[in-house]
Design an enzyme around this catalytic site. Sequence first.
Site, short mmCIF file in Angstrom:
data_model
loop_
_atom_site.label_atom_id
_atom_site.label_comp_id
_atom_site.label_asym_id
_atom_site.label_seq_id
_atom_site.Cartn_x
_atom_site.Cartn_y
_atom_site.Cartn_z
N TYR A 1 -5.82 5.68 1.90
CA TYR A 1 -5.13 4.86 0.93
C TYR A 1 -3.65 4.83 1.13
O TYR A 1 -3.01 5.74 0.81
CB TYR A 1 -5.95 5.07 -0.43
N GLU B 1 5.36 1.45 -12.92
CA GLU B 1 5.28 1.41 -11.62
C GLU B 1 5.92 -0.07 -11.22
O GLU B 1 5.57 -1.00 -11.74
CB GLU B 1 3.77 1.27 -11.20
N GLU C 1 -3.33 10.23 -10.41
CA GLU C 1 -4.05 8.87 -10.99
C GLU C 1 -5.31 8.84 -10.31
O GLU C 1 -5.54 9.32 -9.20
CB GLU C 1 -3.08 7.94 -10.28
N ASN D 1 -5.61 -9.66 -7.89
CA ASN D 1 -5.40 -9.41 -6.35
C ASN D 1 -6.68 -9.37 -5.61
O ASN D 1 -7.58 -8.90 -5.98
CB ASN D 1 -4.68 -7.98 -6.12
N HIS E 1 7.06 3.65 -4.38
CA HIS E 1 5.91 4.26 -3.59
C HIS E 1 6.36 4.77 -2.27
O HIS E 1 6.85 4.02 -1.72
CB HIS E 1 4.86 2.90 -3.21
N ASP F 1 -1.65 9.34 -6.34
CA ASP F 1 -2.72 8.36 -6.56
C ASP F 1 -3.97 8.77 -5.77
O ASP F 1 -4.15 8.56 -4.26
CB ASP F 1 -2.45 6.83 -6.48
N ARG G 1 -3.06 3.03 -17.75
CA ARG G 1 -2.51 2.43 -16.78
C ARG G 1 -3.05 0.81 -16.70
O ARG G 1 -3.03 0.25 -15.79
CB ARG G 1 -3.12 2.84 -15.32
N HIS H 1 -7.09 7.20 -6.03
CA HIS H 1 -7.76 5.94 -5.99
C HIS H 1 -9.00 6.24 -5.99
O HIS H 1 -9.88 5.54 -5.15
CB HIS H 1 -7.11 5.22 -4.47
N HIS I 1 0.40 -0.67 -14.62
CA HIS I 1 0.17 -1.07 -13.34
C HIS I 1 1.22 -1.88 -12.72
O HIS I 1 1.57 -2.95 -13.74
CB HIS I 1 -1.12 -1.59 -13.15
C1 CS2 Z 1 -2.70 1.02 -6.83
C2 CS2 Z 1 -3.06 -0.55 -6.71
O1 CS2 Z 1 -0.57 0.75 -7.58
C3 CS2 Z 1 -1.63 1.28 -7.46
O2 CS2 Z 1 -1.61 2.19 -8.15
O3 CS2 Z 1 -3.94 1.78 -7.16
O4 CS2 Z 1 -2.09 -0.92 -5.99
C4 CS2 Z 1 -4.44 -0.96 -6.24
O5 CS2 Z 1 -4.62 -0.51 -4.91
C5 CS2 Z 1 -4.41 -2.43 -6.06
O6 CS2 Z 1 -3.70 -2.96 -7.21
C6 CS2 Z 1 -5.66 -2.99 -5.93
O7 CS2 Z 1 -5.42 -4.63 -5.66
MG MG Z 2 -3.41 3.21 -8.54
#
Ligand code: CS2
Ligand code: MG
Length: 408
Positions: free
Chosen positions: A160, A344, A241, A37, A122, A215, A288, A217, A317
């Site tokens: 975030y 996810e 997370e 990404n 999400h 999360d 993850r 982050h 992920h």
């Molecule tokens: C995030 C990610 O999905 C998740 O758990 O932490 O979406 C992350 O922000 C992105 O993959 C970054 O490119």
């Molecule tokens: Mg994440």
Amino acid sequence: MKITDAKVFVGGPGKNYVTLKIETDQGVYGLGDATLNNRETLPAAYLKDYLIPNLIGMDPRNSEDIWQFFYRGAYFRRGPIAMAAFGAIDMALWDIKGKLARMPVYQLLGGKSREGALTYAHATGADLPDLIESVASYVEQGYKAVRVQCGIPGMPSASYAVPEQPSAGQEYITDFSGIKPKTEIWETERYMRFMPDALAEVRAHFGPELNILHDVHHRLSPREAASFAKAVEPVGLYWLEDPTPAEDQNALKMIRQHSTTPIAIGEVFNSIWDCNKLIENELIDFIRIAVTYAGGITHSKRIVDLAGLHHVRTGFHGAPSHSPISMAAQAHLNVWAPNFGIQEYLVLGTPECAALFPSEHEMRGGMFFVSDAPGLGVDFDEGEAARYSYKPGSHPVVRLQDGTVWNY
Ligand code: CS2
Ligand code: MG
């Protein structure tokens, strides 16, 4: 049997998917996803300039040897760009292997350990009522697990993964206005004061059955993360997370010593060497990694097997930057893995995405069901692909109120 050609495509509906197509002298082809990404052109260049010229002429059935050739042969090992490029090749070779055997990839891994894979969506809200509405909409769709992120009162910008406007219905998104990032302001104290209570409210609203994930982050220090993990214990999270940045793995000891909240880490890892100590010391509960930038099915399976020895379950992920090809590769691992936890899963199911990547895989009631088509079970329409090209984009960069750069 020989590889005769390989091509890389960059682009897609609202995303810069990096898709690899490997062709063989037997007419069978394989597909892989190298999407990293916001750095998408780099694995594409790595594939085109360094890997594909070596790949032509190789026997695609020797996926292990090909993996070792590229990994060891590079000398400068690991790193997300190289591992995403190897990952795409590896996925494509498993796709070919499955098509040759006329079997779905999960059969080659050891068959099904379960029918469908539990997934999480999400939910986001600019404030708590907005978040509860968002969680409710996923519960109505049948999701049994939801990751919750909420705007923090008094924080100068959306935190975030939270949209700037309430009910805007948008995810955190890559900003495609260019490669210069927007700035997001972060305040740890406000987050620490607000978030545990917000999570408790979500639990109170939805009752004990819903699996709630959150999360952080990478935003907290080890001590703050330990205190947060302890504070949210009564909520009974499915997982917490990325509580701290993943480079400092000792930080996880501090969290473990103070709390039993399950910890999930690994979306930025790209090899077994990034997580073997965390797994062996049983400092995490979920790994993850993504099959894309953890070197494909071959390398991810090694990580999953190591994790299984230490009670660590998978939670791959599945951010929206993953194309349906790597999501399918993960789905095959998910139905097989004895230590599967959760996947996810973000809605990729737009008509444009389905037209570009036709497949029979099915998302139903918050579960992902893998199809029995041979290989990975996802195709790629090159005619559709011609509609898209690379668009520069970026994540926000995070700063504290005084201007200090923080962790996105
Ligand atoms: C995030 C990610 O999905 C998740 O758990 O932490 O979406 C992350 O922000 C992105 O993959 C970054 O490119
Ligand atoms: Mg994440």
